[in-house]
Design an enzyme around this catalytic site. Structure first.
Site, short mmCIF file in Angstrom:
data_model
loop_
_atom_site.label_atom_id
_atom_site.label_comp_id
_atom_site.label_asym_id
_atom_site.label_seq_id
_atom_site.Cartn_x
_atom_site.Cartn_y
_atom_site.Cartn_z
N GLY A 12 32.08 37.31 32.43
CA GLY A 12 31.43 37.70 33.69
C GLY A 12 32.43 37.77 34.83
O GLY A 12 33.59 37.40 34.69
N GLY A 47 34.17 36.39 37.24
CA GLY A 47 34.48 35.01 37.63
C GLY A 47 35.13 34.94 39.00
O GLY A 47 35.17 33.89 39.63
N ARG A 91 32.06 47.49 32.04
CA ARG A 91 33.04 47.27 30.96
C ARG A 91 32.35 47.36 29.61
O ARG A 91 31.13 47.20 29.53
CB ARG A 91 33.63 45.85 31.13
CG ARG A 91 34.29 45.65 32.48
CD ARG A 91 34.13 44.20 32.97
NE ARG A 91 34.59 44.09 34.35
CZ ARG A 91 35.84 43.83 34.71
NH1 ARG A 91 36.74 43.58 33.78
NH2 ARG A 91 36.19 43.79 35.98
N ASP A 148 36.50 43.05 27.49
CA ASP A 148 35.96 42.87 28.84
C ASP A 148 36.86 43.52 29.88
O ASP A 148 36.50 43.57 31.06
CB ASP A 148 35.76 41.38 29.16
CG ASP A 148 37.03 40.56 28.94
OD1 ASP A 148 37.55 40.57 27.82
OD2 ASP A 148 37.52 39.95 29.90
N ASN A 149 38.03 44.02 29.48
CA ASN A 149 38.91 44.72 30.42
C ASN A 149 38.93 46.22 30.14
O ASN A 149 39.81 46.92 30.63
CB ASN A 149 40.33 44.15 30.33
CG ASN A 149 40.40 42.73 30.88
OD1 ASN A 149 39.58 42.34 31.70
ND2 ASN A 149 41.37 41.97 30.42
N ASP A 173 41.61 46.10 35.51
CA ASP A 173 42.10 44.72 35.46
C ASP A 173 43.60 44.64 35.18
O ASP A 173 44.03 44.48 34.03
CB ASP A 173 41.32 43.89 34.44
CG ASP A 173 39.99 43.40 35.00
OD1 ASP A 173 39.61 43.88 36.09
OD2 ASP A 173 39.33 42.56 34.37
P1 AMP Z 1 41.03 38.39 32.65
O1 AMP Z 1 41.75 37.99 31.40
O2 AMP Z 1 41.85 38.26 33.90
O3 AMP Z 1 40.43 39.74 32.53
O4 AMP Z 1 39.85 37.34 32.86
C1 AMP Z 1 38.98 36.94 31.84
C2 AMP Z 1 37.80 36.20 32.43
O5 AMP Z 1 38.24 35.06 33.19
C3 AMP Z 1 36.94 37.01 33.38
O6 AMP Z 1 35.62 36.62 33.18
C4 AMP Z 1 37.44 36.60 34.74
O7 AMP Z 1 36.47 36.77 35.74
C5 AMP Z 1 37.73 35.13 34.52
N1 AMP Z 1 38.75 34.61 35.45
C6 AMP Z 1 40.08 34.87 35.46
N2 AMP Z 1 40.69 34.20 36.45
C7 AMP Z 1 39.73 33.49 37.09
C8 AMP Z 1 39.73 32.59 38.20
N3 AMP Z 1 40.84 32.27 38.86
N4 AMP Z 1 38.54 32.07 38.56
C9 AMP Z 1 37.42 32.36 37.91
N5 AMP Z 1 37.35 33.18 36.86
C10 AMP Z 1 38.49 33.74 36.45
MG MG Z 2 39.31 40.90 33.26
#
Ligand code: AMP
Ligand code: MG
Length: 500
Positions: free
Chosen positions: A99, A101, A191, A262-263, A272
């Site tokens: 989700g 985040g 996504r 998810d990306n 992303d």
């Molecule tokens: P990513 O690998 O950057 O695409 O992130 C994977 C998941 O981790 C997604 O659900 C992001 O929203 C969550 N996420 C990454 N960094 C953070 C953060 N600093 N705080 C909260 N959620 C995060």
């Molecule tokens: Mg992401």
């Protein structure tokens, strides 16, 4: 934790959301979530070209209210900000619920380029933050800002970035850094993982509502199709777009680094930006993500991974399709679409017209020669373009290309075949077209790094200058000639961590 009832309301008449965007799907999709304010907000990067494209006010960058809105310090009247839920496969494994985040959606605004969703990245925790802080650091925000606009300048589909704002507030990563917020813009941020989420939870009506919303808002050509046929067509269209996107990434030497489902954008946009890298010296096996120990997302594997990811999407759509055969056929169209798109792009890079038998071997042998000597990928193509152009009147035109190879005899042999294939083509016109296909400027890691170092010291000039140059990467920018050069020795020691 998620409510700041005292957040002031911004008085920004242009920020009036349309009711037909993603949020109109309702609360199963869009979870109302307030941003968490940051102190002492300031501009880090302002994308004037995009402001203009979206027809936002001329004095946007002078508006304190806009600065506050894009930092998450203001709300817009009657427009709750929201986070969306999605799931996904990370590094080949089912990861369950993820989700937004640290992404908060402001809603969709009507612009001359159609309805666009606005999203803040780094504006505080959401119900989907899991153990994260909902923040983004200045370093990674500048990288995303510049990379998305560089991609746009290259003509490759991507989410856009309107601005970055910064704050002295501390964010803890490997070390303590400062917070920033990127305002991203896209027609949709949906996504593959959104579909996987509702499918895995057995929420079939939500799955259908999501697919129908996308068709209505973003794939109007499929609107007349009913039932399973519509969702097969959607899968086919996403497959085609993803195939073209992969060909574009490969051709320009872009390595995404975290191609989890998810990306992956349902619109076929680059989405992303994390530990991404544009290749310097050519290495098909390059892994830009230091956390990717198996090399799952190595440069050369990206097209295959995209295909794998499309199967996850196909699987998620099955409850709406029922029969396997048409879904498989839609997915398998990738096997033709990707090589076709790739061949076309490589021919364009080489300035070849028409399709000839030996073209693929010519490209493969070239890539092998580049690989053997780790020749700088961008410099090679640019020099080749100039050589072709100048070969109209200069018999030594190819020497500057030859000079960047260690194994010159390998280049000579390849070049002889290449010239034969070029044949009687008009060298001037061919070279001109190649210069519009092979960029002079890419966002090399060390350029981003220099801009980040200056920004950390409070100087944002290089962020802004890089943005200008990367918006027009095929043009000459004499003042910034150095940015077109080879990466310096220290560039190879830059470690782009996954933390952002
Ligand atoms: P990513 O690998 O950057 O695409 O992130 C994977 C998941 O981790 C997604 O659900 C992001 O929203 C969550 N996420 C990454 N960094 C953070 C953060 N600093 N705080 C909260 N959620 C995060
Ligand atoms: Mg992401």
């Amino acid at each position: 934790m998620f409510h700041h009832p005292d957040l002031p309301i911004a008085d920004l008449p242009w920020m009036r959301a349309s009711g037909s965007g993603f949020a109109s799907l309702g609360e199963a999709f869009a979870t109302p979530t307030n941003p968490t304010p940051l102190p002492a907000a300031h501009w880090v990067g302002c994308n004037e070209a995009l402001r203009n494209e979206l027809a936002l006010p001329d004095d946007l960058w002078q508006q304190q209210e806009a600065l506050e809105l894009f930092t998450g310090n203001r709300l817009v009247a009657n427009q709750p900000t929201y986070a969306s839920v999605y799931s996904g496969h990370q590094f080949g494994q089912w990861a369950g619920q993820l989700g937004d985040g640290r992404a908060l959606n402001l809603g969709s605004v009507q612009t001359p380029s159609g309805l666009q969703e606005l999203q803040l990245k780094g504006a505080g925790p959401t119900p989907y933050s899991r153990r994260g802080d909902g923040r983004a650091v200045l370093r990674s925000s500048i990288r995303e800002f510049l990379a998305s606009e560089a991609m746009h300048g290259l003509g490759i589909p991507t989410t856009r970035a309107l601005c970055v704002t910064g704050s002295p507030a501390h964010v803890r990563r490997e070390e303590v850094e400062t917070a920033a917020v990127v305002t991203r813009v896209a027609p949709s941020f949906v996504r593959f993982g959104h579909f996987e989420h509702f499918a895995s939870n057995g929420q079939i009506e939500e799955l259908r509502a999501l697919a129908d919303h996308l068709v209505t808002a973003h794939f109007p050509a499929l609107q007349d199709k009913q039932g399973a046929e519509r969702y097969v067509a959607l899968l086919h269209e996403v497959t085609q777009r993803t195939a073209v996107l992969m060909a574009q990434w490969q051709a320009v030497g872009f390595c995404h680094g975290v191609m989890n489902t998810d990306n992956m954008s349902i619109l076929g946009l680059t989405l992303d930006y994390g530990p991404f890298q544009y290749l310097d010296g050519f290495d098909a096996n390059h892994i830009c993500n230091h956390s990717d120990h198996q090399g799952r997302y190595a440069y050369a594997r990206q097209p295959q991974i995209a295909y794998w990811n499309l199967f996850c999407l196909g699987q998620a759509l099955m409850p709406l399709i029922d029969e396997q055969a048409p879904a498989l056929a839609a997915l398998e169209s990738y096997k033709q679409a990707f090589p076709e798109a790739m061949d076309q792009r490589m021919r364009n890079k080489l300035g070849l017209s028409g399709a000839h038998e030996g073209d693929r071997a010519l490209v493969e042998d070239l890539l092998q020669a580049l690989q053997q000597d780790r020749v700088d990928y961008t410099v090679f193509w640019r020099r080749l373009s100039i050589a072709v152009l100048e070969s109209a009147h200069n018999t030594h035109a190819f020497e500057p290309v030859r000079d960047i190879f260690l194994h010159r005899e390998v280049f000579d042999a390849w070049c002889a075949r290449y010239l034969e294939r070029l044949g009687a083509a008009n060298r001037q016109a061919t070279g001109d077209a190649m210069l519009r296909t092979n960029p002079k400027y890419i966002l090399r890691n060390h350029l981003g790094e220099l801009a980040i170092r200056q920004a950390k010291a409070g100087n944002f000039a290089m962020v802004q200058d890089l943005l200008q140059v990367l918006h027009a990467p095929f043009d000459e920018h004499p003042t910034y000639e150095a940015w077109a050069g080879l990466a310096p020795e220290w560039a190879s020691s830059i470690e782009i961590s996954c933390s952002s």
